[in-house]
Scaffold this motif. Sequence first.
Motif, short mmCIF file in Angstrom:
data_model
loop_
_atom_site.label_atom_id
_atom_site.label_comp_id
_atom_site.label_asym_id
_atom_site.label_seq_id
_atom_site.Cartn_x
_atom_site.Cartn_y
_atom_site.Cartn_z
N ALA A 120 -21.61 65.14 -24.86
CA ALA A 120 -21.99 64.19 -25.91
C ALA A 120 -22.74 63.01 -25.32
O ALA A 120 -23.76 62.56 -25.86
N THR A 121 -22.26 62.49 -24.20
CA THR A 121 -22.94 61.38 -23.54
C THR A 121 -24.32 61.81 -23.04
O THR A 121 -25.31 61.09 -23.20
N ALA A 122 -24.40 63.00 -22.45
CA ALA A 122 -25.69 63.49 -21.95
C ALA A 122 -26.68 63.67 -23.09
O ALA A 122 -27.88 63.40 -22.94
N THR A 123 -26.20 64.13 -24.23
CA THR A 123 -27.07 64.31 -25.40
C THR A 123 -27.67 62.98 -25.83
O THR A 123 -28.88 62.87 -26.09
N LEU A 124 -26.83 61.96 -25.92
CA LEU A 124 -27.32 60.63 -26.28
C LEU A 124 -28.34 60.13 -25.27
O LEU A 124 -29.37 59.55 -25.64
N MET A 125 -28.09 60.37 -24.00
CA MET A 125 -28.99 59.87 -22.96
C MET A 125 -30.30 60.65 -22.90
O MET A 125 -31.22 60.28 -22.17
N ARG A 126 -30.40 61.74 -23.61
CA ARG A 126 -31.70 62.42 -23.78
C ARG A 126 -32.46 61.87 -24.98
O ARG A 126 -33.54 62.38 -25.31
N GLY A 127 -31.91 60.89 -25.66
CA GLY A 127 -32.59 60.27 -26.79
C GLY A 127 -32.23 60.85 -28.13
O GLY A 127 -32.79 60.44 -29.15
N PHE A 128 -31.29 61.79 -28.16
CA PHE A 128 -30.85 62.37 -29.44
C PHE A 128 -29.67 61.56 -29.94
O PHE A 128 -28.54 61.72 -29.51
N THR A 129 -29.95 60.67 -30.87
CA THR A 129 -28.95 59.74 -31.37
C THR A 129 -28.16 60.31 -32.54
O THR A 129 -27.16 59.71 -32.95
N THR A 130 -28.60 61.45 -33.08
CA THR A 130 -27.90 62.11 -34.18
C THR A 130 -28.02 63.62 -34.00
O THR A 130 -29.08 64.12 -33.62
N VAL A 131 -26.92 64.33 -34.31
CA VAL A 131 -26.95 65.79 -34.33
C VAL A 131 -26.24 66.29 -35.58
O VAL A 131 -25.31 65.65 -36.08
N ARG A 132 -26.70 67.40 -36.06
CA ARG A 132 -26.02 68.13 -37.15
C ARG A 132 -25.30 69.30 -36.49
O ARG A 132 -25.91 70.21 -35.98
N TRP A 156 -23.00 65.00 -37.79
CA TRP A 156 -22.78 65.57 -39.12
C TRP A 156 -22.04 66.90 -38.90
O TRP A 156 -22.64 67.90 -38.54
N PRO A 157 -20.71 66.96 -39.09
CA PRO A 157 -19.95 68.15 -38.69
C PRO A 157 -19.84 69.19 -39.80
O PRO A 157 -19.66 68.87 -40.97
N SER A 158 -19.92 70.47 -39.39
CA SER A 158 -19.65 71.57 -40.31
C SER A 158 -18.24 72.11 -40.16
O SER A 158 -17.74 72.80 -41.04
N GLY A 159 -17.61 71.82 -39.02
CA GLY A 159 -16.32 72.43 -38.74
C GLY A 159 -16.51 73.89 -38.36
O GLY A 159 -17.53 74.29 -37.81
N ALA A 160 -15.51 74.69 -38.65
CA ALA A 160 -15.54 76.09 -38.25
C ALA A 160 -16.63 76.86 -38.98
O ALA A 160 -16.84 76.69 -40.19
#
Length: 449
Positions: A120-132, A156-160
């Motif tokens: 999650a931290t690595a994702t943010l540090m690539r500039g992706f501030t939001t994920v679905r 934005w979570p879908s869960g299972a």
Amino acid sequence: MVRPERTLLAAGALLVTLISTPAIAAETAPETLFTDVRVYDGKGDSLSAPTSVLVRGNLVAEIGDDATAGADAAVIDGGGRTLMPGLIDAHWHTMLIRQTPEQMLFGDIGLINLLAGAEATATLMRGFTTVRDLGGPSFGLKQAIDSGVVPGPRIWPSGAIISVTSGHGDFRPLSDLPRDSSKPLSRVEDLGGAMIADSPDEVRQRAREQLMLGASQIKLTAGGGVASPHSPIDVSTFTPEELGAAVEAASNWGTYVTVHAYTSAAVRRAIDAGVKVIEHGQLIDEDTAKYMAEKGIWLSAQPITHEFFGGMFPPGSDQDQKAAEVMEGTDRLYKLAKKYNLKLAFGTDVLFSEAMARQQGRMLVSLKQWFTPAEILRQATSTNAELLQLSGLRSPYKGKLGVVEEGAFADLLLVDGDPLANIDLLADAERNLLIIMKDGRIYKNTLSE
């Protein structure tokens, strides 16, 4: 009875991730004033003239040369660089990237959470501030990020993932068959990664469970998949009645259903049942693309090409053959999307590979085979933000994303250059993203160095 594995998964995302990532202190100030920046607003085809942008709290407060800050504000001289919205990945799996399939099926729960926190931290540090998030037990991780326990993107979570028996998402061994009420949930179900449902009533129940847990949208697998062991890619899985049950459950909560589907048959059945978003779609024909356009259906597509997905499976294996078929269809899919002006979102769909996750920015840049830099930037900012709003009141963050305008969330990137002139800048976040701000907090600032 609450299963200890499920309890550990939720608690682990909140607590164990504290030691999973290096400390990244967020710089905070009552106000942050960016001066001498050229703004890409997330919608247009050009940058603004040099201007100033004032962030107050977690929102963009003012844009213009007359933007003024208080005495306690942090002032950042952009030096004529580009200020743009944070990137959005519309098809991500926050819990399923750094673990291997073996760890998912047999591994330690604590390790799974540690890996997810680090990613999650690595994702943010690539500039992706939001994920679905399109499948996985991300609710605890989302809570940890939102409460400041670990740095990461908005989720934005879908869960299972909801799947049928033998469908994409059913990772049970054949020894688990036949299934009856006397058998416990499979490991993947117990973790909240996927749930098996084989009737309209079961689908409705599983969808409601995910909504109760906090899902912002519901994800079903309407057709076969590549990675799943028992799921031929040509099959259509859920019946119209089963799909309709999920759509009904989601719409009663003011949100929507998105489906994994490659083929025309699977896509059309889903659309006719009321599904609003198609994930993938690499094997659809032209008539189906036209049908999607007529119905106003969203296509959440990913650059599934040999550059990124080649060599994932043993050569000659069933999964390798299925992957080759999907990769062959990617070029045609993007051309059809352009021809019929489909509502097109950008995502990556990385699974079980930290190395591939590091290519997230390169995957975005690879769209230049089909789109202009401005079209690419719009997909990953304002267009993806529009898709997120399909969740309505189930949207976990109430405000504007994907744009730089007054009143929008202050999710901002300072790029060392002009991405409209050189989209390749976004392929190397470590070098070219000098500042990463999410929700008004700066998580990276190499200008200060």
